[in-house]
Design a protein around this motif. Structure first.
Motif, PDB file in Angstrom:
ATOM      1  N   GLY A  28      34.682 -54.500 -33.265  1.00  0.00           N
ATOM      2  CA  GLY A  28      35.899 -54.096 -32.570  1.00  0.00           C
ATOM      3  C   GLY A  28      36.352 -52.745 -33.062  1.00  0.00           C
ATOM      4  O   GLY A  28      35.546 -51.913 -33.484  1.00  0.00           O
ATOM      5  N   PHE A 225      36.002 -56.911 -45.097  1.00  0.00           N
ATOM      6  CA  PHE A 225      36.701 -58.099 -44.601  1.00  0.00           C
ATOM      7  C   PHE A 225      37.161 -57.919 -43.169  1.00  0.00           C
ATOM      8  O   PHE A 225      36.960 -58.768 -42.317  1.00  0.00           O
ATOM      9  CB  PHE A 225      37.923 -58.398 -45.471  1.00  0.00           C
ATOM     10  CG  PHE A 225      37.595 -59.179 -46.691  1.00  0.00           C
ATOM     11  CD1 PHE A 225      37.552 -60.558 -46.640  1.00  0.00           C
ATOM     12  CD2 PHE A 225      37.302 -58.553 -47.885  1.00  0.00           C
ATOM     13  CE1 PHE A 225      37.229 -61.297 -47.750  1.00  0.00           C
ATOM     14  CE2 PHE A 225      36.982 -59.286 -49.007  1.00  0.00           C
ATOM     15  CZ  PHE A 225      36.947 -60.656 -48.944  1.00  0.00           C
ATOM     16  N   SER A 227      36.205 -55.800 -40.863  1.00  0.00           N
ATOM     17  CA  SER A 227      35.168 -55.623 -39.864  1.00  0.00           C
ATOM     18  C   SER A 227      34.439 -56.932 -39.560  1.00  0.00           C
ATOM     19  O   SER A 227      34.060 -57.186 -38.426  1.00  0.00           O
ATOM     20  CB  SER A 227      34.176 -54.556 -40.333  1.00  0.00           C
ATOM     21  OG  SER A 227      33.348 -54.198 -39.270  1.00  0.00           O
ATOM     22  N   MET A 232      40.567 -64.883 -43.396  1.00  0.00           N
ATOM     23  CA  MET A 232      41.814 -65.414 -42.843  1.00  0.00           C
ATOM     24  C   MET A 232      41.602 -66.602 -41.911  1.00  0.00           C
ATOM     25  O   MET A 232      42.518 -66.971 -41.190  1.00  0.00           O
ATOM     26  CB  MET A 232      42.520 -64.313 -42.084  1.00  0.00           C
ATOM     27  CG  MET A 232      41.663 -63.769 -40.998  1.00  0.00           C
ATOM     28  SD  MET A 232      42.475 -63.859 -39.471  1.00  0.00           S
ATOM     29  CE  MET A 232      43.371 -62.353 -39.540  1.00  0.00           C
ATOM     30  N   SER A 325      40.468 -62.975 -30.789  1.00  0.00           N
ATOM     31  CA  SER A 325      40.169 -63.911 -31.884  1.00  0.00           C
ATOM     32  C   SER A 325      41.311 -63.946 -32.891  1.00  0.00           C
ATOM     33  O   SER A 325      41.579 -64.975 -33.499  1.00  0.00           O
ATOM     34  CB  SER A 325      38.848 -63.555 -32.566  1.00  0.00           C
ATOM     35  OG  SER A 325      38.972 -62.425 -33.409  1.00  0.00           O
ATOM     36  N   LEU A 326      41.979 -62.818 -33.060  1.00  0.00           N
ATOM     37  CA  LEU A 326      43.137 -62.788 -33.961  1.00  0.00           C
ATOM     38  C   LEU A 326      44.281 -63.612 -33.382  1.00  0.00           C
ATOM     39  O   LEU A 326      44.900 -64.431 -34.054  1.00  0.00           O
ATOM     40  CB  LEU A 326      43.603 -61.346 -34.167  1.00  0.00           C
ATOM     41  CG  LEU A 326      42.697 -60.483 -35.045  1.00  0.00           C
ATOM     42  CD1 LEU A 326      42.898 -59.014 -34.749  1.00  0.00           C
ATOM     43  CD2 LEU A 326      42.974 -60.765 -36.514  1.00  0.00           C
ATOM     44  N   LEU A 390      43.530 -60.380 -46.843  1.00  0.00           N
ATOM     45  CA  LEU A 390      42.180 -60.861 -46.536  1.00  0.00           C
ATOM     46  C   LEU A 390      41.353 -61.068 -47.798  1.00  0.00           C
ATOM     47  O   LEU A 390      40.719 -62.120 -47.959  1.00  0.00           O
ATOM     48  CB  LEU A 390      41.452 -59.921 -45.562  1.00  0.00           C
ATOM     49  CG  LEU A 390      42.082 -59.700 -44.183  1.00  0.00           C
ATOM     50  CD1 LEU A 390      41.183 -58.813 -43.323  1.00  0.00           C
ATOM     51  CD2 LEU A 390      42.333 -61.015 -43.474  1.00  0.00           C
TER      52      LEU A 390
END
Ligand code: TRP
Length: 451
Positions: A28, A225, A227, A232, A325-326, A390
């Motif tokens: 992303g 983390f 990328s 989390m 996704s977050l 993270l």
């Protein structure tokens, strides 16, 4: 409401479906926007080297740990920890908080990317640093326009996440990933054939060890983390939709490789071009938006526009498959824990996030005077989530799997009850027990200046 049983839980349709979705989450803005600008800012080669070390040593091991937790429990992260060991519930909660914080600025950059699709159509690009800087500033330092584009970006997110997991995410990733790869390769060729490009390539890959510092190491760790979408519970949540016969080890290997490839390709497009045009490598979040359109400018008005529009559309798609996704982490927490309906969870969460995004966006312009330790709201959110939360999450997740979870259960889950081989099982457990938590702890302490 009853907890969804394995058979009832919405699942990814196919094997590639999951790899695509997990890679879609990983690939992303982190790869295309954040990696190049951090590499530019943190001394190039040393940053990249330490980043790669983090991906190899921590990335694979932690991703596997998250996959196992998610698939074993078939629950989203908070509930997963609640079921496995109540004392670790806070790890899940911390993850929801991290997702929330990241979503307080990620859509702002997503919005810039949408805006750039239109800027490219209008032919707003040039190889002149001053002009490119002005184009970027006039967007990001403004009030109404960046907020408008952030809203556009968020609405697309809302629609996809409101529809549920497999349809939206799987389909978007299927189109986006192969196209993104193809396009990046074309751009790599263009960038490397620019005058002086080799200087940039050297900057990116030849480490200058005099530039190493606690801050650089912390930035590289945080980037690994961010990328890989780790630390989390994002991959826990995704893996909770994964079928029982999928090979977790294979998935945890393929996803980091694809993710790192995209980041390196983006770096090889952007850093050499930045050097070639004589732009500032240290320009921070604007780097990609200043350099990439300048590459298109060298291709002429027509071809440049065509490639430019495709490129920024790909960036938007890549960003979307990540931010959904977050958002999914927060939303599935509300659905599974608070018994909210999906639509309600998505809409209410998004409204709050949008308010935070407005603050982040304004902090690039009229609110830039409000800073903490030299960081505006935007950078502060980014720093807290990626450099602190993270990695902390990563420590607890690996400690949990390494020390607190029944070894036989872990083994049964990772090998699908003995049907797939995992010869490195003991090495991996050792990584989880000692290596990963210790490295993270050292880098964190060093990064905040305690050691
Ligand atoms: N990895 C994504 C990117 O590079 C961002 C992201 C998605 C993420 N899900 C995450 C980061 C979970 C941390 C945790 O753009």
């Amino acid at each position: 409401m009853q907890e969804p049983k394995a058979s009832q839980r919405d699942q990814f349709v196919s094997k590639v479906g999951f790899i695509l979705a997990a890679t879609g989450s990983a690939v992303g803005l982190g790869n295309i926007w954040r990696f190049p600008f951090l590499a530019g800012k943190n001394g190039g080669g040393v940053f990249v080297l330490f980043y790669l070390v983090c991906v190899v040593v921590l990335g694979f091991g932690l991703m596997l740990a998250e996959f196992i937790i998610g698939r074993h429990t078939q629950l989203s992260s908070v509930d997963a920890f609640k079921e496995l060991d109540k004392r670790f519930t806070f790890v899940g909660v911390m993850g929801v908080l991290a997702a929330f914080i990241i979503m307080g600025y990620y859509p702002v950059v997503g919005g810039w990317s949408v805006a750039y699709v239109f800027k490219i159509i209008l032919g707003e690009f040039s190889t002149d640093a001053v002009i490119m800087g002005e184009i970027f500033d006039s967007l990001t330092k403004g009030v109404g326009s960046p907020i408008f584009w952030t809203a556009v970006y968020m609405i697309v997110n809302i629609v996809i996440v409101a529809k549920g997991i497999s349809t939206g995410i799987e389909n978007a990733s299927k189109v986006m990933l192969p196209m993104l790869f193809g396009l990046l390769i074309i751009l790599v060729i263009r960038s490397l054939t620019l005058p002086n490009a080799m200087e940039g390539l050297k900057y990116l890959f030849v480490p200058d060890f005099s530039k190493i510092s606690g801050e650089v190491m912390m930035a590289a760790l945080g980037q690994a983390f961010f990328s890989l979408s780790l630390g989390m519970g994002c991959m826990i949540t995704y893996a909770s939709y994964l079928g029982k016969n999928e090979n977790l080890v294979e998935n945890a290997t393929v996803v980091p490789i694809l993710d790192t490839l995209v980041a390196l390709l983006a770096g090889v497009v952007i850093i050499p071009a930045t050097v070639s045009f004589g732009f500032d490598l240290d320009s921070g979040p604007g780097l990609v938006f200043v350099t990439v359109p300048a590459i298109f400018a060298t291709m002429g008005p027509v071809i440049g526009r065509i490639f430019g529009v495709i490129f920024f559309s790909m960036v938007v798609l890549a960003a979307l498959t990540s931010s959904i996704s977050l958002l999914e982490v927060v939303v599935s927490y509300l659905i599974d824990n608070r018994n909210w309906g999906r639509k309600r969870a998505v809409v209410i969460t998004s409204i709050i996030l949008f308010a935070i995004c407005i603050a982040s966006s304004l902090s690039m312009g009229i609110w830039s005077k409000y800073t903490v330790k030299g960081m505006n709201i935007f950078s502060l959110l980014d720093w807290i989530a990626n450099n602190i939360l993270l990695p902390l999450g990563g420590i607890f997740i690996t400690l949990f799997v390494g020390w607190f979870w029944d070894r036989d259960k872990v083994k049964a889950e990772v090998t699908n009850n003995g049907t797939v081989k995992f010869s490195l099982f003991n090495v991996w457990i050792f990584l989880c027990r000692f290596v990963i938590p210790i490295i993270i702890a050292l880098v964190l302490l060093r990064g905040i200046g305690i050691i």
